[in-house]
Motif scaffolding. Structure first.
Motif, PDB file in Angstrom:
ATOM      1  N   MET A  38       0.839  -1.196   0.000  1.00  0.00           N
ATOM      2  CA  MET A  38       0.000   0.000   0.000  1.00  0.00           C
ATOM      3  C   MET A  38       0.878   1.250   0.000  1.00  0.00           C
ATOM      4  SD  MET A  38      -3.266  -0.489  -0.035  1.00  0.00           S
ATOM      5  CE  MET A  38      -4.381  -1.898   0.043  1.00  0.00           C
ATOM      6  N   PRO A  39       0.407   2.339  -0.604  1.00  0.00           N
ATOM      7  CA  PRO A  39       1.180   3.575  -0.532  1.00  0.00           C
ATOM      8  C   PRO A  39       1.370   4.023   0.910  1.00  0.00           C
ATOM      9  CG  PRO A  39      -0.569   3.733  -2.166  1.00  0.00           C
ATOM     10  CD  PRO A  39      -0.807   2.475  -1.403  1.00  0.00           C
ATOM     11  N   CYS A  40       2.547   4.543   1.215  1.00  0.00           N
ATOM     12  CA  CYS A  40       2.817   5.063   2.552  1.00  0.00           C
ATOM     13  C   CYS A  40       2.449   6.535   2.590  1.00  0.00           C
ATOM     14  CB  CYS A  40       4.281   4.897   2.911  1.00  0.00           C
ATOM     15  SG  CYS A  40       4.824   3.181   2.900  1.00  0.00           S
ATOM     16  N   VAL A  41       1.834   6.940   3.683  1.00  0.00           N
ATOM     17  CA  VAL A  41       1.431   8.333   3.855  1.00  0.00           C
ATOM     18  C   VAL A  41       2.447   9.012   4.768  1.00  0.00           C
ATOM     19  CG1 VAL A  41      -0.390   9.893   4.625  1.00  0.00           C
ATOM     20  CG2 VAL A  41      -0.980   7.701   3.569  1.00  0.00           C
ATOM     21  N   PRO A  42       3.315   9.867   4.238  1.00  0.00           N
ATOM     22  CA  PRO A  42       4.345  10.470   5.083  1.00  0.00           C
ATOM     23  C   PRO A  42       3.774  11.432   6.112  1.00  0.00           C
ATOM     24  CG  PRO A  42       4.370  11.449   2.906  1.00  0.00           C
ATOM     25  CD  PRO A  42       3.412  10.306   2.839  1.00  0.00           C
ATOM     26  N   VAL A  43       2.718  12.134   5.759  1.00  0.00           N
ATOM     27  CA  VAL A  43       2.112  13.103   6.674  1.00  0.00           C
ATOM     28  C   VAL A  43       0.625  12.828   6.722  1.00  0.00           C
ATOM     29  CG1 VAL A  43       1.748  15.521   7.223  1.00  0.00           C
ATOM     30  CG2 VAL A  43       3.865  14.830   6.105  1.00  0.00           C
ATOM     31  N   ALA A  44       0.170  12.243   7.818  1.00  0.00           N
ATOM     32  CA  ALA A  44      -1.250  11.959   7.973  1.00  0.00           C
ATOM     33  C   ALA A  44      -1.971  13.216   8.415  1.00  0.00           C
ATOM     34  CB  ALA A  44      -1.438  10.832   8.985  1.00  0.00           C
ATOM     35  N   GLY A  45      -3.223  13.068   8.755  1.00  0.00           N
ATOM     36  CA  GLY A  45      -4.057  14.223   9.045  1.00  0.00           C
ATOM     37  C   GLY A  45      -3.878  14.830  10.404  1.00  0.00           C
ATOM     38  N   TYR A  46      -2.836  14.460  11.139  1.00  0.00           N
ATOM     39  CA  TYR A  46      -2.632  15.040  12.468  1.00  0.00           C
ATOM     40  C   TYR A  46      -1.622  16.173  12.427  1.00  0.00           C
ATOM     41  CZ  TYR A  46      -1.218  15.844  17.240  1.00  0.00           C
ATOM     42  OH  TYR A  46      -0.929  16.456  18.437  1.00  0.00           O
ATOM     43  N   HIS A  47      -1.973  17.257  13.079  1.00  0.00           N
ATOM     44  CA  HIS A  47      -1.057  18.380  13.275  1.00  0.00           C
ATOM     45  C   HIS A  47      -1.160  18.813  14.726  1.00  0.00           C
ATOM     46  CE1 HIS A  47      -0.385  18.718   8.948  1.00  0.00           C
ATOM     47  NE2 HIS A  47      -1.683  18.598   8.795  1.00  0.00           N
ATOM     48  N   ALA A  48      -0.043  18.860  15.396  1.00  0.00           N
ATOM     49  CA  ALA A  48      -0.042  19.231  16.811  1.00  0.00           C
ATOM     50  C   ALA A  48      -0.480  20.675  16.988  1.00  0.00           C
ATOM     51  CB  ALA A  48       1.352  19.039  17.401  1.00  0.00           C
ATOM     52  N   PRO A  49      -1.195  20.990  18.058  1.00  0.00           N
ATOM     53  CA  PRO A  49      -1.561  22.378  18.328  1.00  0.00           C
ATOM     54  C   PRO A  49      -0.320  23.231  18.559  1.00  0.00           C
ATOM     55  CG  PRO A  49      -2.083  20.970  20.205  1.00  0.00           C
ATOM     56  CD  PRO A  49      -1.694  20.061  19.083  1.00  0.00           C
ATOM     57  N   PHE A  50      -0.450  24.500  18.335  1.00  0.00           N
ATOM     58  CA  PHE A  50       0.705  25.404  18.377  1.00  0.00           C
ATOM     59  C   PHE A  50       1.375  25.432  19.745  1.00  0.00           C
ATOM     60  CE2 PHE A  50      -2.708  28.037  19.998  1.00  0.00           C
ATOM     61  CZ  PHE A  50      -2.098  28.823  20.964  1.00  0.00           C
ATOM     62  N   TRP A  51       0.607  25.143  20.795  1.00  0.00           N
ATOM     63  CA  TRP A  51       1.137  25.237  22.154  1.00  0.00           C
ATOM     64  C   TRP A  51       1.794  23.941  22.617  1.00  0.00           C
ATOM     65  CZ3 TRP A  51      -1.435  21.509  24.844  1.00  0.00           C
ATOM     66  CH2 TRP A  51      -2.722  21.155  24.399  1.00  0.00           C
ATOM     67  N   LEU A  52       1.850  22.944  21.742  1.00  0.00           N
ATOM     68  CA  LEU A  52       2.400  21.649  22.152  1.00  0.00           C
ATOM     69  C   LEU A  52       3.404  21.189  21.105  1.00  0.00           C
ATOM     70  CD1 LEU A  52       2.142  19.451  24.327  1.00  0.00           C
ATOM     71  CD2 LEU A  52       0.430  18.336  22.894  1.00  0.00           C
ATOM     72  N   ARG A  53       4.664  21.433  21.373  1.00  0.00           N
ATOM     73  CA  ARG A  53       5.705  21.138  20.402  1.00  0.00           C
ATOM     74  C   ARG A  53       6.688  20.115  20.954  1.00  0.00           C
ATOM     75  NH1 ARG A  53       3.480  22.152  15.783  1.00  0.00           N
ATOM     76  NH2 ARG A  53       2.666  24.279  15.619  1.00  0.00           N
ATOM     77  N   GLY A  54       7.157  19.236  20.080  1.00  0.00           N
ATOM     78  CA  GLY A  54       8.177  18.260  20.430  1.00  0.00           C
ATOM     79  C   GLY A  54       7.591  16.925  20.851  1.00  0.00           C
ATOM     80  N   GLY A  55       8.291  15.863  20.466  1.00  0.00           N
ATOM     81  CA  GLY A  55       7.792  14.528  20.718  1.00  0.00           C
ATOM     82  C   GLY A  55       7.635  14.187  22.180  1.00  0.00           C
ATOM     83  N   ARG A  56       8.530  14.681  23.018  1.00  0.00           N
ATOM     84  CA  ARG A  56       8.431  14.340  24.437  1.00  0.00           C
ATOM     85  C   ARG A  56       7.247  15.039  25.093  1.00  0.00           C
ATOM     86  NH1 ARG A  56      13.663  13.604  23.138  1.00  0.00           N
ATOM     87  NH2 ARG A  56      14.526  11.628  23.882  1.00  0.00           N
ATOM     88  N   MET A  57       7.044  16.293  24.783  1.00  0.00           N
ATOM     89  CA  MET A  57       5.886  16.989  25.340  1.00  0.00           C
ATOM     90  C   MET A  57       4.592  16.386  24.813  1.00  0.00           C
ATOM     91  SD  MET A  57       6.685  19.109  27.590  1.00  0.00           S
ATOM     92  CE  MET A  57       5.056  19.847  27.724  1.00  0.00           C
ATOM     93  N   GLN A  58       4.572  15.998  23.546  1.00  0.00           N
ATOM     94  CA  GLN A  58       3.365  15.401  22.969  1.00  0.00           C
ATOM     95  C   GLN A  58       3.097  14.011  23.548  1.00  0.00           C
ATOM     96  OE1 GLN A  58       4.077  15.688  18.738  1.00  0.00           O
ATOM     97  NE2 GLN A  58       4.200  17.916  18.836  1.00  0.00           N
ATOM     98  N   THR A  59       4.137  13.352  24.062  1.00  0.00           N
ATOM     99  CA  THR A  59       3.964  12.064  24.725  1.00  0.00           C
ATOM    100  C   THR A  59       3.411  12.235  26.132  1.00  0.00           C
ATOM    101  OG1 THR A  59       5.779  11.085  23.450  1.00  0.00           O
ATOM    102  CG2 THR A  59       5.189  10.000  25.527  1.00  0.00           C
ATOM    103  N   ILE A  60       3.908  13.216  26.843  1.00  0.00           N
ATOM    104  CA  ILE A  60       3.512  13.432  28.241  1.00  0.00           C
ATOM    105  C   ILE A  60       2.144  14.095  28.353  1.00  0.00           C
ATOM    106  CG2 ILE A  60       4.133  14.683  30.357  1.00  0.00           C
ATOM    107  CD1 ILE A  60       7.068  14.355  29.502  1.00  0.00           C
ATOM    108  N   ALA A  61       1.810  14.959  27.407  1.00  0.00           N
ATOM    109  CA  ALA A  61       0.587  15.767  27.513  1.00  0.00           C
ATOM    110  C   ALA A  61      -0.684  14.945  27.734  1.00  0.00           C
ATOM    111  CB  ALA A  61       0.446  16.654  26.268  1.00  0.00           C
ATOM    112  N   PRO A  62      -0.917  13.849  26.993  1.00  0.00           N
ATOM    113  CA  PRO A  62      -2.158  13.108  27.232  1.00  0.00           C
ATOM    114  C   PRO A  62      -2.263  12.552  28.652  1.00  0.00           C
ATOM    115  CG  PRO A  62      -1.178  12.450  25.157  1.00  0.00           C
ATOM    116  CD  PRO A  62      -0.167  13.284  25.865  1.00  0.00           C
ATOM    117  N   VAL A  63      -1.125  12.158  29.226  1.00  0.00           N
ATOM    118  CA  VAL A  63      -1.127  11.634  30.591  1.00  0.00           C
ATOM    119  C   VAL A  63      -1.619  12.696  31.561  1.00  0.00           C
ATOM    120  CG1 VAL A  63       0.294  10.613  32.415  1.00  0.00           C
ATOM    121  CG2 VAL A  63       0.758  10.073  30.010  1.00  0.00           C
ATOM    122  N   LEU A  64      -1.246  13.951  31.281  1.00  0.00           N
ATOM    123  CA  LEU A  64      -1.611  15.045  32.174  1.00  0.00           C
ATOM    124  C   LEU A  64      -2.974  15.652  31.857  1.00  0.00           C
ATOM    125  CD1 LEU A  64       1.844  16.879  32.227  1.00  0.00           C
ATOM    126  CD2 LEU A  64       0.979  15.196  33.874  1.00  0.00           C
TER     127      LEU A  64
END
Length: 322
Positions: free
Chosen positions: A1-27
């Motif tokens: 199947m074709p690979c989708v490099p950029v899916a329909g998710y875009h992080a909100p402007f106030w939440l940047r970086g993989g580590r913050m995006q990982t921790i945020a849902p927990v909080l």
């Protein structure tokens, strides 16, 4: 199947970086109110695991078996949020607790591990016996690895009623992921995982003291140490490296024969390059790989307290196959 490099998710402007995006849902992520009914599923090896069933309103089109991540359980907010989303497309949910994760310690000496697929196979059969004609699978992280391995290791044993799967933030190559998690930048995550794993070792020690020695337990700092001492020998692996190699789902992706969505964010702090199997997806008629630039590990926050993007993405993908 074709690979989708950029899916329909875009992080909100106030939440940047993989580590913050990982921790945020927990909080921030609020678990929705979901009515659950617990059932004990006995296993062929004289053990058990616990499943929380939740029923959709109105016409029921099938059931979704949902598997959590390492040291998770059925009441985690991402599990309940996914349950709510799947209810919206007419699916009952069977929220699977790995052995020892549902509140009661399992009877057998061993716990769960990343490559264990027998319990998923048992639950599929259990749901078929309940009368469900359509089954879909959803997995998070370790639960996603188990799901992919189950689908690909022996496709002839996957019942025709299993229609599709959607998995998120999956360490399909455990060797490279263990190396990534050894990085000092991930020490907080390792502390979190090992804290609860140590509790399980102590509980098992009371029943099986020879199999779960406690000397040096507090000094363990890496998965190489923990898996080498406990996971590997208790489950028939020669070493931690042997366990990671044999339990990884990556070698089994080619065998998958039902439509399967794999979403791994490029900035996931737990994943290494082999966890983005572009070539395997391009050769497969069934594996859909999406690699959004952002999202972290089981992150995908959209609003401070609202549903996660991955909930809607799973429902959108799966509804075409039920």
């Amino acid at each position: 199947m074709p690979c989708v490099p950029v899916a329909g998710y875009h992080a909100p402007f106030w939440l940047r970086g993989g580590r913050m995006q990982t921790i945020a849902p927990v909080l921030l992520h609020r678990a929705p109110a979901v009515s659950l009914r617990r059932e004990i599923v006995e296993t062929p090896d004289d053990d058990f695991f616990e499943v929380d069933f939740s029923h959709a309103e109105g016409e029921v089109r099938g059931v979704a078996i949902v598997s959590h991540g390492l040291e998770g359980h059925s009441h985690r907010s991402y599990m309940l949020g996914m349950c709510r989303a799947l209810h919206s497309i007419g699916l009952d949910c069977a929220l699977r607790n790995f052995r020892g994760c549902g509140g009661r310690m399992n009877r057998r000496p061993f716990l769960y591990h990343s490559g264990q697929t027998d319990d998923l196979r048992t639950l599929v059969a259990y749901c078929l016996a309940l009368g469900y004609k359509r089954i879909v699978l959803v997995g998070f992280s370790m639960g996603g690895n188990q799901t992919l391995k189950y689908l690909g290791e022996d496709p002839t044993r996957v019942p025709a009623e299993v229609r599709a799967a959607a998995v998120f933030s999956v360490p399909v190559d455990l060797t490279s992921c263990a190396e990534v998690l050894d990085n000092p930048s991930n020490s907080l995550y390792m502390w979190y995982f090992l804290k609860t794993l140590r509790l399980k070792v102590r509980e098992k020690h009371r029943i099986f003291p020879d199999l779960y020695p406690l000397a040096g337990l507090e000094a363990i700092r890496t998965f190489a140490e923990f898996d080498g001492r406990y996971t590997a020998p208790l489950n028939g692996f020669a070493s931690a490296a042997d366990y990671w190699r044999r339990a990884s789902s990556l070698p089994f992706l080619a065998g998958i024969s039902v439509p399967t969505l794999l979403v791994n964010a490029r900035n996931d702090p737990f994943l290494a390059p082999p966890c983005f199997p572009v070539e395997a997806a391009e050769r497969s008629a069934f594996l859909h790989l999406e690699r959004p630039e952002e999202g972290g590990h089981l992150g995908f926050v959209t609003t401070p307290t609202g549903p996660l993007w991955l909930e809607a993405r799973a429902a959108e993908f799966l509804q075409d196959y039920i």
